[in-house]
Scaffold this motif. Structure first.
Motif, PDB file in Angstrom:
ATOM      1  N   PHE A 343       0.848  -1.191   0.000  1.00  0.00           N
ATOM      2  CA  PHE A 343       0.000   0.000   0.000  1.00  0.00           C
ATOM      3  C   PHE A 343       0.882   1.238   0.000  1.00  0.00           C
ATOM      4  N   LEU A 344       0.767   2.031  -1.041  1.00  0.00           N
ATOM      5  CA  LEU A 344       1.544   3.256  -1.184  1.00  0.00           C
ATOM      6  C   LEU A 344       0.639   4.452  -0.921  1.00  0.00           C
ATOM      7  N   ASP A 345       0.736   5.002   0.266  1.00  0.00           N
ATOM      8  CA  ASP A 345      -0.071   6.175   0.605  1.00  0.00           C
ATOM      9  C   ASP A 345       0.668   7.443   0.179  1.00  0.00           C
ATOM     10  N   GLU A 346      -0.084   8.477  -0.153  1.00  0.00           N
ATOM     11  CA  GLU A 346       0.462   9.749  -0.645  1.00  0.00           C
ATOM     12  C   GLU A 346       1.403   9.496  -1.834  1.00  0.00           C
ATOM     13  N   LEU A 347       0.894   8.744  -2.789  1.00  0.00           N
ATOM     14  CA  LEU A 347       1.664   8.354  -3.976  1.00  0.00           C
ATOM     15  C   LEU A 347       2.200   9.555  -4.746  1.00  0.00           C
ATOM     16  N   ALA A 348       1.452  10.642  -4.758  1.00  0.00           N
ATOM     17  CA  ALA A 348       1.825  11.807  -5.566  1.00  0.00           C
ATOM     18  C   ALA A 348       3.146  12.418  -5.127  1.00  0.00           C
ATOM     19  N   GLU A 349       3.640  12.073  -3.924  1.00  0.00           N
ATOM     20  CA  GLU A 349       4.878  12.661  -3.422  1.00  0.00           C
ATOM     21  C   GLU A 349       6.123  11.937  -3.916  1.00  0.00           C
ATOM     22  N   LEU A 350       5.970  10.869  -4.715  1.00  0.00           N
ATOM     23  CA  LEU A 350       7.135  10.137  -5.218  1.00  0.00           C
ATOM     24  C   LEU A 350       7.981  11.009  -6.152  1.00  0.00           C
ATOM     25  N   SER A 351       9.278  10.846  -6.043  1.00  0.00           N
ATOM     26  CA  SER A 351      10.195  11.573  -6.928  1.00  0.00           C
ATOM     27  C   SER A 351      10.095  11.014  -8.350  1.00  0.00           C
ATOM     28  N   PRO A 352      10.540  11.756  -9.370  1.00  0.00           N
ATOM     29  CA  PRO A 352      10.491  11.243 -10.753  1.00  0.00           C
ATOM     30  C   PRO A 352      11.220   9.904 -10.925  1.00  0.00           C
ATOM     31  N   ARG A 353      12.416   9.750 -10.305  1.00  0.00           N
ATOM     32  CA  ARG A 353      13.148   8.486 -10.407  1.00  0.00           C
ATOM     33  C   ARG A 353      12.354   7.345  -9.798  1.00  0.00           C
ATOM     34  N   LEU A 359       6.885   2.246 -12.110  1.00  0.00           N
ATOM     35  CA  LEU A 359       6.246   1.840 -13.359  1.00  0.00           C
ATOM     36  C   LEU A 359       6.825   0.510 -13.856  1.00  0.00           C
ATOM     37  N   ARG A 360       8.137   0.360 -13.762  1.00  0.00           N
ATOM     38  CA  ARG A 360       8.771  -0.891 -14.195  1.00  0.00           C
ATOM     39  C   ARG A 360       8.307  -2.061 -13.319  1.00  0.00           C
ATOM     40  N   ALA A 361       8.197  -1.810 -12.003  1.00  0.00           N
ATOM     41  CA  ALA A 361       7.758  -2.875 -11.088  1.00  0.00           C
ATOM     42  C   ALA A 361       6.334  -3.312 -11.414  1.00  0.00           C
ATOM     43  N   LEU A 362       5.498  -2.356 -11.810  1.00  0.00           N
ATOM     44  CA  LEU A 362       4.105  -2.697 -12.131  1.00  0.00           C
ATOM     45  C   LEU A 362       3.999  -3.441 -13.459  1.00  0.00           C
ATOM     46  N   GLN A 363       4.815  -3.036 -14.415  1.00  0.00           N
ATOM     47  CA  GLN A 363       4.722  -3.622 -15.755  1.00  0.00           C
ATOM     48  C   GLN A 363       5.467  -4.944 -15.859  1.00  0.00           C
ATOM     49  N   GLU A 364       6.685  -4.986 -15.331  1.00  0.00           N
ATOM     50  CA  GLU A 364       7.555  -6.143 -15.520  1.00  0.00           C
ATOM     51  C   GLU A 364       7.646  -7.034 -14.286  1.00  0.00           C
ATOM     52  N   ASP A 389      -5.044  15.873  -6.619  1.00  0.00           N
ATOM     53  CA  ASP A 389      -5.613  15.659  -7.941  1.00  0.00           C
ATOM     54  C   ASP A 389      -4.498  15.188  -8.881  1.00  0.00           C
ATOM     55  N   LEU A 390      -4.419  13.879  -9.128  1.00  0.00           N
ATOM     56  CA  LEU A 390      -3.356  13.346  -9.979  1.00  0.00           C
ATOM     57  C   LEU A 390      -3.496  13.811 -11.418  1.00  0.00           C
ATOM     58  N   HIS A 391      -4.740  13.983 -11.884  1.00  0.00           N
ATOM     59  CA  HIS A 391      -4.973  14.488 -13.244  1.00  0.00           C
ATOM     60  C   HIS A 391      -4.265  15.823 -13.429  1.00  0.00           C
ATOM     61  N   GLY A 397       2.935  18.194 -15.445  1.00  0.00           N
ATOM     62  CA  GLY A 397       4.211  17.520 -15.656  1.00  0.00           C
ATOM     63  C   GLY A 397       4.881  17.061 -14.380  1.00  0.00           C
ATOM     64  N   ARG A 398       4.160  16.987 -13.300  1.00  0.00           N
ATOM     65  CA  ARG A 398       4.737  16.597 -12.007  1.00  0.00           C
ATOM     66  C   ARG A 398       4.502  15.130 -11.694  1.00  0.00           C
ATOM     67  N   PHE A 399       3.718  14.447 -12.532  1.00  0.00           N
ATOM     68  CA  PHE A 399       3.478  13.014 -12.332  1.00  0.00           C
ATOM     69  C   PHE A 399       3.428  12.347 -13.696  1.00  0.00           C
ATOM     70  N   ARG A 400       4.084  11.189 -13.812  1.00  0.00           N
ATOM     71  CA  ARG A 400       4.188  10.511 -15.104  1.00  0.00           C
ATOM     72  C   ARG A 400       2.817  10.108 -15.619  1.00  0.00           C
ATOM     73  N   ARG A 401       2.558  10.426 -16.885  1.00  0.00           N
ATOM     74  CA  ARG A 401       1.273  10.091 -17.493  1.00  0.00           C
ATOM     75  C   ARG A 401       1.104   8.576 -17.634  1.00  0.00           C
ATOM     76  N   ASP A 402       2.165   7.870 -18.023  1.00  0.00           N
ATOM     77  CA  ASP A 402       2.059   6.427 -18.205  1.00  0.00           C
ATOM     78  C   ASP A 402       1.831   5.708 -16.872  1.00  0.00           C
ATOM     79  N   LEU A 403       2.452   6.210 -15.819  1.00  0.00           N
ATOM     80  CA  LEU A 403       2.231   5.617 -14.494  1.00  0.00           C
ATOM     81  C   LEU A 403       0.805   5.871 -14.025  1.00  0.00           C
ATOM     82  N   PHE A 404       0.304   7.071 -14.303  1.00  0.00           N
ATOM     83  CA  PHE A 404      -1.075   7.394 -13.919  1.00  0.00           C
ATOM     84  C   PHE A 404      -2.063   6.440 -14.587  1.00  0.00           C
ATOM     85  N   PHE A 405      -1.892   6.217 -15.904  1.00  0.00           N
ATOM     86  CA  PHE A 405      -2.817   5.329 -16.609  1.00  0.00           C
ATOM     87  C   PHE A 405      -2.683   3.883 -16.138  1.00  0.00           C
TER      88      PHE A 405
END
Length: 581
Positions: A343-353, A359-364, A389-391, A397-405
Motif C-alpha cells: 500500500f503506497l499512501d500519498e503516492l503523488a509525493e514520489l520523486s520522478p526516479r 512503473l517498471r515494477a508494475l509492468q515487468e 488531484d493526480l490528473h 508535468g509533475r506526475f508521469r502520465r504512463d504511471l497514472f494510466f
C-alpha cells in the motif's frame, strides 16, 4: 467542612423554602429552539410531555409488566435522570458555590422540570465524618396526580421521584445514597415526605440496590461496555485485524465498499482517492483481506513521510556500499511485500526516479536495489492512495502520465465524513469503546449535546479527526461521567447548533431571547451585516472609526491611536489621508 441546614419543625414548615440559592443559573441552562424542534437543559436534550401522556404510559407498563416490575422500571428511569442532572448541578455550581448548592441544584432542577416542589426539612452533608442525612417535603408530585384515578394505594407511588433523588445524591457524593418515601399522599397520608441516607444505613438497602440492577442502565451497562471493549481489543490484536474494519451504512460509502470488494479477487492495481483522514489504509487492508493474497504480507508505506533521497532505497532496497552509511544490504518494501499487497499512501509525493522504478515494477514485476545490478522478480499487488488531484499533476508535468494510466485501471473515491454524516454516531461509538478499553475508563457515553455537535460538525480532518477528538474526550472525562461537547471541542462551539436562535426563561417563567442570542446580537458579524445594509465602503468605515476614536479621546491623538490599536504615526497618517487634520 460539614454542611447543615436548620432543622425545621414540620408543623412550622414555611410555605416557601428559604435556603435555596437562586435558580437563575439553572434557568439559563434551559434553552428552547422552536424552529429546530428541540429543548435543551445543559447538554441534555429534553422533552415536554403532558401529564395525561405520562399517566397513559405508566398505566400501559403496569398493565403489561405488573406493578412490581413497572415500579422497578420507573425507579431506574428516575435514577438515570438523577445521574445526568447531578453532572449539570456540579458543573454549574461545584467549583464556584460548593457542595451545598450543588446538592440543592437537584431538587431545584426537579422543580424546573415540573416534577415536584421539594421543601428541605433537614439536610446534613459531612462526608469527612461519614455523615449524610436529608429530609424533604414534596408538594405537587406529578406521580400522585397520575395515580389519583386509581384511588388510595397500599405503598408509596412516587417511584420516579424517589429514583431521581437517589441517583442525584449518589452521583454527586460519589457514594451510594438511597431515599425512602416515608409518607405519601398516594397512600392517604397528608403529605409526601422522603428521607435520604447512605445506602448501608438502611436495613433493606440490598433489595433497593437490586431494583437498580435489574436493567442495564447502571452496573450492567458499564459491564457490557467493558466486555465489548475487551473483545474488540482482542480482535484488534489478531494478525489480520491489526486495526478496525470500515464502518458505515451511508449509501455512498456502502456503494464504494461494494466496488472495493468486487475488485478484491482481481490482480489489477487499485487507486484510492480521497481527503486526508478518510481511512484509505483501512480500505486497502480490507482489499487485501478479501483477496487471494490474504495469507501474504500487507506492507504500508507513507511516501510523504520519507525524504525524497531515501524513497527509492525504502521501496526497492539497497545493496551494501551503495552509499555512505549503507553498511549492509537491506530488503525494500517491494521484497518484503512479496506474495502480498503493498500500500503506497500519498503516492503523488514520489520523486520522478521513484515513479519510473515503480512503473517498471508494475509492468515487468521486476526491481533493482539501489546500488545493485541484479534484477529481482517480485510478486506484489499495489494499492495506491492520494488526496491530491493526480490528473492536474499529470497536466503540470509533475506526475508521469504512463504511471497514472497504469494505476488508474481501477479507481475508487472515498467519500469524506461530511458526506456521510449518518455514519458519525456508529464511528463515534466504536472509537469510544476502543479508547475506554485503552485508557481503562468507564464513562456514561456522550451527552445529547455532544452527539448533536458531532453530527453537525463538518469534520475537515474526517475519520482521523473524529478518532482524535473522541480520544481527547475520554481522557478529559472522569469515570461515570458523560463526555460533554466541551470535552470534545474545547472552547469551540459548533455553530450549526443554532444557539443564537434559542430562547430561555425569565424570572416569571416566560420565554425570552436567551443569553446566547443576546451575545449574537452584539457579535461582529451582526454589526458587519448592518454596515453592508448601509452601503458603506471600507474607506467610509475607516474614516468614521477615526472620527469616533478622536471624539472619544477628546482630540488626544495618542489616546485615539491606542483605542484603535495603532501607533501614533500610523494614526496621524490616516488622519492626513482623509483630510481630518
Amino acid at each position: 467542612m460539614p454542611v447543615r441546614f436548620p432543622v425545621f419543625s414540620e408543623t412550622a414548615m414555611p410555605a416557601i423554602p428559604h435556603d435555596y440559592p437562586s435558580a437563575r443559573d439553572l434557568m439559563d441552562a434551559l434553552r428552547f429552539l422552536p424552529e429546530e424542534g428541540q429543548i435543551w437543559l445543559g447538554e441534555q436534550r429534553m422533552l415536554l410531555m403532558s401529564l395525561q401522556a405520562s399517566a397513559f404510559f405508566r398505566n400501559e407498563l403496569v398493565t403489561t409488566l405488573g406493578i412490581e416490575r413497572a415500579r422497578g422500571v420507573f425507579i431506574r428511569l428516575g435514577y438515570y435522570s438523577g445521574l445526568q442532572d447531578a453532572e449539570l448541578g456540579e458543573a454549574l455550581r461545584g467549583k464556584a458555590l460548593g457542595l451545598r448548592d450543588s446538592f440543592l441544584a437537584g431538587p431545584q432542577l426537579h422543580a424546573l422540570q415540573g416534577h415536584v416542589q421539594a421543601i428541605p426539612v433537614r439536610v446534613e452533608i459531612d462526608p469527612e465524618h461519614n455523615r449524610f442525612h436529608s429530609e424533604f417535603i414534596w408538594k405537587g408530585s406529578f406521580e400522585v396526580e397520575v395515580w389519583r384515578p386509581r384511588g388510595v394505594q397500599a405503598t408509596p407511588v412516587c417511584w420516579t421521584l424517589l429514583g431521581y433523588a437517589s441517583g442525584y445524591a449518589t452521583q454527586l457524593l460519589g457514594r451510594e445514597v438511597q431515599y425512602r418515601e416515608v409518607e405519601c399522599m398516594g397512600c392517604g397520608d397528608a403529605q409526601c415526605r422522603i428521607e435520604g441516607r447512605f445506602a448501608e444505613e438502611w436495613s433493606d438497602h440490598e433489595a433497593f440496590s437490586a431494583l437498580l440492577r435489574e436493567a442495564p442502565l447502571i452496573d450492567e451497562l458499564y459491564d457490557l461496555q467493558a466486555r465489548v471493549a475487551t473483545l474488540e481489543g482482542d480482535l484488534a490484536r489478531r494478525p489480520r485485524d491489526e486495526d478496525w474494519g470500515p464502518i458505515g451504512s451511508a449509501p455512498a460509502f456502502r456503494e464504494m465498499l461494494a466496488m472495493l470488494d468486487s475488485a478484491a479477487a482481481a490482480e489489477v492495481p487499485v487507486l484510492l482517492l480521497g481527503e486526508t483522514g478518510t481511512g484509505k489504509e483501512i480500505l486497502a487492508r480490507r482489499l487485501h483481506d478479501h483477496s487471494q493474497r490474504a495469507e501474504g504480507p500487507f506492507i504500508a508505506v507513507n511516501c510523504a513521510a520519507i525524504p525524497p533521497e531515501l524513497i527509492e532505497s525504502e521501496l526497492f532496497g539497497v545493496e551494501k556500499g551503495a552509499y555512505t552509511g549503507a553498511t549492509q544490504s537491506r530488503l525494500g518494501r517491494f521484497e518484503r511485500a512479496h506474495g502480498g499487497t503493498l500500500f503506497l499512501d500519498e503516492l503523488a509525493e514520489l520523486s520522478p526516479r521513484a515513479q519510473a522504478a515503480l512503473l517498471r515494477a508494475l509492468q515487468e514485476h521486476q526491481i533493482e536495489r539501489v546500488g545493485g545490478q541484479e534484477v529481482r522478480e517480485v510478486d506484489v499487488r499495489v494499492v495506491a492512495a492520494t488526496h491530491t488531484d493526480l490528473h492536474q499533476r499529470v497536466e503540470e508535468g509533475r506526475f508521469r502520465r504512463d504511471l497514472f494510466f497504469r494505476l488508474n485501471a481501477f479507481t475508487l473515491t472515498v467519500p469524506p465524513l461530511r458526506e456521510r454524516r449518518e455514519d458519525t454516531s456508529a464511528l463515534a461509538e466504536h472509537f469510544l469503546a476502543r479508547c475506554e478499553h485503552h485508557y481503562q475508563r468507564r464513562t456514561l457515553g456522550f451527552s445529547d449535546q455532544a452527539r448533536a455537535a458531532m453530527l453537525q460538525y463538518a469534520w475537515p480532518g474526517n475519520v482521523r479527526e473524529l478518532k482524535n477528538t473522541i480520544e481527547r474526550g475520554v481522557i478529559l472525562t472522569a469515570d461515570h461521567k458523560h463526555i460533554t461537547e466541551r470535552a470534545l471541542f474545547g472552547d469551540y462551539q459548533v455553530p450549526t447548533l443554532q444557539r443564537e436562535k434559542s430562547q430561555g426563561l425569565d424570572d416569571q417563567g416566560r420565554l425570552v431571547e436567551s443569553a446566547d442570542a443576546s451575545h449574537e446580537d452584539a457579535s461582529p458579524r451582526r454589526h458587519i451585516q448592518a454596515l453592508f445594509d448601509a452601503g458603506l465602503t471600507p474607506e467610509d468605515i475607516e474614516r468614521e472609526m477615526l472620527v469616533a476614536a478622536q471624539a472619544a479621546s477628546d482630540g488626544n491623538i495618542a489616546a485615539a491611536a491606542r483605542r484603535l490599536g495603532m501607533t501614533r504615526p500610523a494614526y496621524a497618517y490616516r488622519l492626513k489621508k482623509y483630510g481630518l487634520r
